[in-house]
Design a protein around this motif. Structure first.
Motif, short mmCIF file in Angstrom:
data_model
loop_
_atom_site.label_atom_id
_atom_site.label_comp_id
_atom_site.label_asym_id
_atom_site.label_seq_id
_atom_site.Cartn_x
_atom_site.Cartn_y
_atom_site.Cartn_z
N THR A 223 42.63 40.41 65.31
CA THR A 223 43.57 40.66 66.40
C THR A 223 43.59 39.44 67.32
OG1 THR A 223 43.07 43.03 66.36
CG2 THR A 223 44.07 42.16 68.37
N MET B 1 45.50 38.07 71.03
CA MET B 1 46.38 38.31 72.18
C MET B 1 46.35 37.09 73.10
SD MET B 1 45.46 42.22 73.35
CE MET B 1 45.93 43.64 72.35
N SER C 135 50.36 40.58 72.24
CA SER C 135 49.80 40.52 70.89
C SER C 135 50.64 39.60 70.00
CB SER C 135 49.75 41.91 70.27
OG SER C 135 48.87 42.76 70.97
N GLN D 81 46.32 49.55 69.16
CA GLN D 81 45.25 48.75 69.76
C GLN D 81 45.52 48.53 71.25
OE1 GLN D 81 45.44 45.29 67.26
NE2 GLN D 81 43.94 46.08 65.80
N GLN D 82 46.78 48.26 71.60
CA GLN D 82 47.14 48.08 72.99
C GLN D 82 46.92 49.37 73.78
OE1 GLN D 82 51.19 46.76 72.74
NE2 GLN D 82 50.65 44.90 71.60
N ALA E 277 44.50 49.81 76.87
CA ALA E 277 45.03 50.35 78.13
C ALA E 277 44.14 51.48 78.63
CB ALA E 277 46.46 50.84 77.94
N PHE F 62 50.81 45.51 78.45
CA PHE F 62 50.58 45.18 77.04
C PHE F 62 51.90 45.22 76.28
CE2 PHE F 62 46.79 47.19 78.69
CZ PHE F 62 45.72 46.50 78.14
N THR G 254 53.76 43.55 72.26
CA THR G 254 53.73 42.65 71.12
C THR G 254 54.89 41.68 71.24
OG1 THR G 254 52.70 44.31 69.71
CG2 THR G 254 53.86 42.52 68.60
N SER H 177 48.37 49.95 81.69
CA SER H 177 47.16 50.78 81.67
C SER H 177 47.37 52.11 82.39
CB SER H 177 45.99 50.02 82.30
OG SER H 177 45.52 49.02 81.43
#
Length: 446
Positions: free
Chosen positions: A150, A152, A167, A300-301, A305, A359, A361, A439
């Motif tokens: 991963t 970021m 990401s 994943q994000q 969060a 967050f 992508t 978050s």
């Protein structure tokens, strides 16, 4: 409660020496790294270490002031020394000789000579490594070599009011630059290759994490045009231990989730994920949604969060036992590039809000000639430009104009003129690249 003068003096002593592996490295030791630990001997020459030691002396003085201020503000007289002791766990690697020539990199902002972090944005490349050695082998299975799982790009705004994490798909097809590696060699450049090959190329050619992570960092700079300040690398075991140090992560699982490859088996409902369960969710792909890495990045994000929201809501920074456990776990398997001042950065972010941690992508989609690969979409350029300009990565939507007399129209047949609130965001739901969460969107209960 203010710190006494003897406590401040003991804090200074803790800052200029740090215990590591049962030994005490004094400031100025020829083998001492920037965090007090030893650097790999094959990745640095002694002349560079002596030069770095001179810079460290100035940095330590700045950190003494920052952390002492934190002690006075928080009223936790012993906390600062414990924070510094935990941060001494971090492995710092010297990448000065590995980064690309200055003229080929995005321009650097001019820092305040007294405080290089003051008033400047910070950009760090976060890498989750797919290391299968040692403890990680028992988690992910044995496999030779080293890969990045991963990646970021983390952006902290200059005013420290926003944190944004973008990401980068590992299957993204992009140009990969030639990277300098430990020992003086270089990797081969490619006009088009998978993004995560930058990490493995650096590892194969240099044989160390510094070469692998720096090649990834330089690749991120080339595709984004964003100047980066360094990298942070964490492995499977480190992430798992971090979650356990928080006594788990509360999260709503909207539907049953099963993936045999990652050993993920969760029923729908409220959960407090253990470190092993959180890691399984982060790694799961084949048994969920369409099995793509695109939607795995979204999950994943969502997990990060929830983790961030948990840290902020539990006030870990003011709960000394929790602070010690979390810092010890977070730093024990963390590797960072030299020059990244985690202490000053952490202090400056002490008041960030959950809704200011975003967050997403990078906008991208399937490659027309090979749907198993990913290419950047036109919208990606705007995201990169916003990061480079220190603007919110998601532009604020303009306020809707008020409806005339909307407040005075009486209800008809039981209807209401008040618009119903939007349905809550489900961070674990499939999101397309470019669709953001914060978050604050993390759902601790269903």
């Amino acid at each position: 409660m203010a710190a006494s003068s003897s406590q401040v003096l003991s804090l200074e002593s803790a800052l200029v020496t740090s215990e590591r592996g049962g030994r005490t490295w004094p400031e100025g030791d020829p083998e001492a790294g920037a965090s007090g630990g030893s650097l790999p001997k094959d990745s640095v020459v002694r002349g560079q270490v002596r030069h770095a030691a001179a810079r460290r002396e100035h940095r330590w003085l700045r950190v003494v002031a920052l952390v002492t201020t934190a002690v006075l503000a928080l009223g936790v007289s012993g906390a600062a020394a414990l924070v510094v002791k935990s941060l001494a766990n971090v492995d710092q690697v010297d990448t000065k000789e590995l980064v690309a020539p200055e003229e080929s990199r995005p321009p650097v902002a001019t820092p305040d000579p007294e405080d290089p972090l003051a008033g400047l944005p910070v950009n760090l490349v976060l890498i989750g490594s797919d290391d299968r050695s040692g403890v990680n082998e028992s988690i992910g299975g044995a496999e030779a070599g080293m890969r990045s799982d991963t990646t970021m790009l983390l952006h902290v705004s200059a005013d420290r009011s926003r944190v944004e994490l973008v990401s980068v798909p590992r299957d993204l097809m992009i140009p990969i630059p030639a990277c300098t590696v430990t020992g003086g060699g270089t990797t081969k450049a490619s006009s088009s290759a998978m993004f995560n090959s930058a990490f493995s190329r650096g590892w194969d050619a240099g044989g160390d994490l510094a070469s692998a992570a720096t090649c990834t960092q330089m690749t991120v700079e080339q595709i984004s045009g964003v100047r980066t300040d360094g990298f942070l690398v964490v492995d499977f075991a480190g992430f798992q231990t971090m979650v356990d140090a928080l006594d788990g992560v509360p999260i709503c699982i909207p539907e049953d989730m099963n993936d045999d490859d990652s050993n993920l088996h969760l029923t729908a409902g409220n959960h407090v994920l253990s470190g092993a369960e959180a890691l399984a969710l982060a790694r799961a792909r084949h048994g969920l949604s369409d099995g793509s890495d695109t939607y795995r990045m979204g999950r994943q994000q969502a997990l990060l969060a929830a983790l961030t929201k948990s840290v902020l809501s539990k006030n870990v920074l003011t709960d000394l036992p929790s602070l010690i456990r979390f810092l010890d776990a977070a730093t024990s398997s963390l590797t960072i590039s030299g020059g990244v001042d985690l202490k000053g950065l952490a202090f400056s972010l002490r008041s960030v809000r959950a809704d200011a941690v975003t967050f997403l992508t990078i906008p991208s989609g399937p490659q027309p000639s090979n749907p198993a690969r990913v290419v950047l979409s036109d919208e990606a350029a705007d995201v990169w430009a916003r990061l480079a300009a220190d603007e919110p990565v998601v532009p604020e939507a303009p306020a809707d104009p008020p409806t005339p007399d909307s407040a005075t129209v009486p209800p008809v047949d039981g209807a209401t003129t008040t618009p119903s609130p939007d349905a809550p965001v489900d961070p674990l739901a499939d999101r397309l690249p470019g669709e953001a969460i914060t978050s604050a969107d993390a759902q601790e209960t269903c």
